[in-house]
Design an enzyme around this catalytic site. Structure first.
Site, PDB file in Angstrom:
ATOM      1  N   HIS A 379      29.710  34.839  53.169  1.00 18.17           N
ATOM      2  CA  HIS A 379      30.901  35.093  52.151  1.00 18.17           C
ATOM      3  C   HIS A 379      32.119  34.241  52.336  1.00 18.17           C
ATOM      4  O   HIS A 379      32.684  33.538  51.369  1.00 18.17           O
ATOM      5  CB  HIS A 379      31.212  36.707  52.405  1.00 18.17           C
ATOM      6  CG  HIS A 379      32.280  36.960  51.121  1.00 18.17           C
ATOM      7  ND1 HIS A 379      32.060  37.855  50.105  1.00 18.17           N
ATOM      8  CD2 HIS A 379      33.646  36.740  51.201  1.00 18.17           C
ATOM      9  CE1 HIS A 379      33.212  37.961  49.572  1.00 18.17           C
ATOM     10  NE2 HIS A 379      34.129  37.439  50.182  1.00 18.17           N
ATOM     11  N   GLU A 380      32.762  34.437  53.470  1.00 20.74           N
ATOM     12  CA  GLU A 380      34.144  33.648  53.686  1.00 20.74           C
ATOM     13  C   GLU A 380      33.961  32.218  53.765  1.00 20.74           C
ATOM     14  O   GLU A 380      34.716  31.261  52.979  1.00 20.74           O
ATOM     15  CB  GLU A 380      34.663  33.890  55.196  1.00 20.74           C
ATOM     16  CG  GLU A 380      34.965  35.106  55.580  1.00 20.74           C
ATOM     17  CD  GLU A 380      35.661  36.021  54.177  1.00 20.74           C
ATOM     18  OE1 GLU A 380      36.562  35.182  53.694  1.00 20.74           O
ATOM     19  OE2 GLU A 380      35.664  37.330  54.174  1.00 20.74           O
ATOM     20  N   HIS A 383      33.679  30.911  50.114  1.00 17.41           N
ATOM     21  CA  HIS A 383      35.158  30.872  49.517  1.00 17.41           C
ATOM     22  C   HIS A 383      35.588  29.338  49.714  1.00 17.41           C
ATOM     23  O   HIS A 383      36.070  28.763  48.798  1.00 17.41           O
ATOM     24  CB  HIS A 383      36.222  31.769  50.160  1.00 17.41           C
ATOM     25  CG  HIS A 383      35.985  33.024  49.629  1.00 17.41           C
ATOM     26  ND1 HIS A 383      36.126  33.484  48.190  1.00 17.41           N
ATOM     27  CD2 HIS A 383      36.115  34.243  50.163  1.00 17.41           C
ATOM     28  CE1 HIS A 383      36.294  34.712  48.134  1.00 17.41           C
ATOM     29  NE2 HIS A 383      35.996  35.099  49.334  1.00 17.41           N
ATOM     30  N   TYR A 394      42.176  33.097  41.863  1.00 18.16           N
ATOM     31  CA  TYR A 394      41.727  34.282  42.746  1.00 18.16           C
ATOM     32  C   TYR A 394      42.522  35.575  41.997  1.00 18.16           C
ATOM     33  O   TYR A 394      43.413  36.250  42.557  1.00 18.16           O
ATOM     34  CB  TYR A 394      42.179  34.239  44.050  1.00 18.16           C
ATOM     35  CG  TYR A 394      41.402  35.144  44.948  1.00 18.16           C
ATOM     36  CD1 TYR A 394      40.144  35.195  44.981  1.00 18.16           C
ATOM     37  CD2 TYR A 394      42.205  35.833  45.840  1.00 18.16           C
ATOM     38  CE1 TYR A 394      39.573  35.899  45.808  1.00 18.16           C
ATOM     39  CE2 TYR A 394      41.601  36.760  46.616  1.00 18.16           C
ATOM     40  CZ  TYR A 394      40.038  37.010  46.669  1.00 18.16           C
ATOM     41  OH  TYR A 394      39.251  37.803  47.607  1.00 18.16           O
ATOM     42  N   GLU A 403      35.078  36.336  44.128  1.00 21.17           N
ATOM     43  CA  GLU A 403      34.697  37.309  45.108  1.00 21.17           C
ATOM     44  C   GLU A 403      32.940  37.321  45.023  1.00 21.17           C
ATOM     45  O   GLU A 403      32.154  37.568  46.012  1.00 21.17           O
ATOM     46  CB  GLU A 403      35.244  38.609  44.835  1.00 21.17           C
ATOM     47  CG  GLU A 403      36.275  38.757  45.643  1.00 21.17           C
ATOM     48  CD  GLU A 403      36.068  38.590  46.997  1.00 21.17           C
ATOM     49  OE1 GLU A 403      35.079  39.338  47.557  1.00 21.17           O
ATOM     50  OE2 GLU A 403      36.587  37.739  47.787  1.00 21.17           O
ATOM     51  N   ASP A 478      45.004  44.474  44.192  1.00 21.68           N
ATOM     52  CA  ASP A 478      43.878  43.713  44.489  1.00 21.68           C
ATOM     53  C   ASP A 478      43.550  42.524  43.281  1.00 21.68           C
ATOM     54  O   ASP A 478      42.587  42.098  42.903  1.00 21.68           O
ATOM     55  CB  ASP A 478      42.579  44.663  44.310  1.00 21.68           C
ATOM     56  CG  ASP A 478      41.230  43.967  44.736  1.00 21.68           C
ATOM     57  OD1 ASP A 478      41.232  43.137  45.694  1.00 21.68           O
ATOM     58  OD2 ASP A 478      39.933  44.393  44.338  1.00 21.68           O
ATOM     59  N   HIS A 483      38.136  42.425  44.199  1.00 26.77           N
ATOM     60  CA  HIS A 483      37.026  42.990  45.105  1.00 26.77           C
ATOM     61  C   HIS A 483      35.887  44.003  44.449  1.00 26.77           C
ATOM     62  O   HIS A 483      35.263  44.798  45.048  1.00 26.77           O
ATOM     63  CB  HIS A 483      37.510  43.460  46.383  1.00 26.77           C
ATOM     64  CG  HIS A 483      38.030  42.514  47.332  1.00 26.77           C
ATOM     65  ND1 HIS A 483      39.296  42.037  47.217  1.00 26.77           N
ATOM     66  CD2 HIS A 483      37.146  41.445  48.252  1.00 26.77           C
ATOM     67  CE1 HIS A 483      39.207  41.221  47.996  1.00 26.77           C
ATOM     68  NE2 HIS A 483      38.112  40.776  48.837  1.00 26.77           N
TER      69      HIS A 483
HETATM   70 ZN   LIG Z   1      36.249  37.392  49.707  1.00 29.18          ZN
END
Ligand SMILES: [Zn+2]
Length: 558
Positions: A379-380, A383, A394, A403, A478, A483
């Site tokens: 996941h990271e 990005h 974002y 996300e 958020d 998310h």
């Molecule tokens: Zn993320």
């Protein structure tokens, strides 16, 4: 320039028609401007942002060059609404894909200054024919007399204003950068400095601050630090990752006094600047971080475990992008993959700050070391791929897409299930029913842990799996639900994957992300990009295209 021209709507969508003269601009919301609204309505009544249209009669050129892409846009000026493309568009990059197609990406510009987030992509097939165009440009800026791009402020002054606007600490991760841009925001167009400020500390930030280049006022700012999620930090001790034996690529380091040591530094991959794992030493500062070093080639101590997993999982993710998509690292150009482990104290989070991954150890009650999750690492790192491709902004829907793509590749790479975070939940959390962070197969099965976010729910506080359950959140919470609402498109991906399998899902999504999506793409744009990618790869009317359409139908995105 903002005083000279006030646009009713900042952003508009570009589309090129497949109906003979169907190239039109459409507005995402109310619009009185120059677009051919009628033609748009013919297109797709449900989506008010028509984006994708293919040419029925493709136009052939001598080569798939940026110059010819411009020639095409010049000829279609009236249909696309992009006046004077020579002047208003600047080539950003040109990419050839494995199907032999060439994609020329333009940034809208005013007097040579890029308009933030406004990109147009011209797509050539392998016969040098333009087959489609998509993107989003700010139509109000294509007039001739709208723009004064002078600046009263210097870049240094803008940086100063940005630092104070985000309460930056003295110690920054790297020197702030600034870029001179035209920034459309809330109906006005500003000449601005886009300043990036990055720091660690209690509340880490990768801030983008837009400072008015004439008044010095902060127009807008957002934190682009991409968290695994925003979880509570509690006392406890992060203890051990799952104990599997890992093969690692490491390097010998010779130090004058202590002799030979071994570092988690992997230079075994051709064309890659290395996979490097650092020890953040449980403080909030990156200044003390050092390459993770051991006395022998065996890293089996308790403290080693988080580093071992970060290092090992980084390589797995690197291999996936290389083998499945021919992509050499996050930027496609072999940039080093850097992880930092043991960040902060009992820190229940992981993040991508634009340059590297950071993993906390977890508090031992809610989470354990976050590097234990291959899906979290994937996941990271995704990005990072996104930053270097579609660069989805974002916040709001584009942020939720950012996300969502990170989650989708998370589960494609950690391919044993369709859940995120199953390997990082602490025993106590599991015992109380928190077994995953998010679920792509059944988003409704997971409660949104953050109370503030949960207060915007209309579905009893679980993650949404349909537009009917969309969380309407302000950008202050958020980022507008990046998310949370990501679960809607996550679920579409799951449904498509059930029909066509993981490999094809990955191919389609990767193509959509790298070839079609642009910074301000929304959910509807994503559907079009994904369907178009399926058409490119598997053909019109294929089972893959049907599955893609059905997946998005099922979650209410049209
Ligand atoms: Zn993320």
């Amino acid at each position: 320039m903002k005083k000279k021209f006030i646009a009713p709507v900042a952003l508009s969508a570009l589309l090129v028609g497949s109906i003979p003269v169907g190239n039109v601009f459409a507005k995402p919301t109310e619009s009185k401007a120059v677009s051919n609204v009628q033609a748009v309505k013919k297109w797709n009544e449900k989506a008010n942002v028509p984006l994708f249209v293919k040419e029925r009669m493709a136009e052939k050129f001598s080569s798939s060059s940026p110059a010819n892409a411009l020639n095409y846009l010049k000829k279609k000026e009236n249909q696309t609404g992009i006046k004077n493309p020579d002047k208003n568009l600047k080539v950003k990059d040109t990419k050839k894909d494995q199907l032999g197609m060439t994609h020329v990406r333009f940034n809208q510009s005013v007097n040579g200054i890029p308009v933030e987030g406004s990109e147009v992509i011209v797509h050539f097939n392998k016969n040098d024919e333009v087959v489609s165009v998509n993107g989003r440009i700010n139509q109000t800026l294509t007039e001739d007399d709208t723009v004064d791009t002078s600046a009263a402020l210097s870049s240094d002054q803008a940086i100063k204003a940005a630092l104070s606007a985000v309460n930056a600490p003295d110690e920054l991760t790297y020197e702030p950068t600034s870029e001179f841009v035209v920034y459309p925001f809330e109906g006005e167009n500003y000449t601005a400095y886009k300043v990036n400020v990055n720091f660690m500390g209690d509340e880490p930030g990768n801030w983008f601050v837009f400072v008015d280049a004439n008044t010095g006022k902060v127009i807008d700012k957002y934190n682009g630090l991409m968290h695994a999620d925003d979880m509570k930090t509690q006392k406890g001790v992060g203890k051990g990752v799952h104990g599997a034996l890992r093969e690692l690529h490491i390097s010998q380091v010779k130090e004058p006094k202590s002799g030979t040591k071994f570092a988690l530094a992997d230079y075994a991959h051709k064309g890659l600047d290395g996979i490097l794992t650092y020890d953040a030493k449980n403080d909030n500062s990156s200044a003390n971080d050092t390459l993770y070093v051991g006395n022998s080639a065996s890293f089996k101590g308790d403290y080693d475990r988080a580093a071992v997993d970060a290092h090992y999982n980084s390589e797995k993710v690197y291999d996936y992008y290389l083998n499945e998509h021919g992509r050499n690292s996050l930027d496609g150009k072999g940039m080093a993959i850097v992880s930092r482990v043991h960040y902060g104290n009992n820190y229940n989070n992981a993040s991508w700050n634009g340059r590297w991954m950071t993993y906390g150890d977890g508090d031992g009650e809610f989470m354990i070391s976050l590097s234990a999750g291959l899906d979290v690492a994937a996941h990271e790192m995704t990005h990072g791929v996104i930053t270097n491709s579609a660069n989805l902004v974002y916040r709001n829907q584009s942020g939720a897409l950012n996300e969502s793509f990170a989650d989708v590749f998370g589960v494609l790479i950690d391919d044993e299930d369709w859940e995120m975070g199953e390997d990082i939940m602490a025993p106590a959390a599991k015992a109380s029913g928190s077994t995953v962070l998010r679920s792509l197969s059944n988003p409704n099965s997971v409660i949104v842990a953050n109370e503030q976010r949960r207060s915007y729910s209309t579905n009893g506080g679980v993650y949404p799996d349909h537009m009917d359950e969309f969380y309407n959140m302000p950008t202050s919470v958020d980022g507008g639900g990046v998310h949370v609402n990501s679960s809607i498109t996550n679920h579409a991906a799951y449904l498509i994957g059930q029909e066509i399998g993981r490999h094809k899902l990955g191919q389609i999504y990767y193509r959509a992300l790298t070839v079609y999506l642009t910074p301000n793409s929304n959910f509807s744009d994503a559907r079009k990009a994904i369907v178009q990618s399926a058409v490119d790869l598997y053909g019109e009317g294929s089972a893959e295209v049907k599955a893609a359409n059905a997946g998005f139908d099922a979650v209410g995105i049209y």
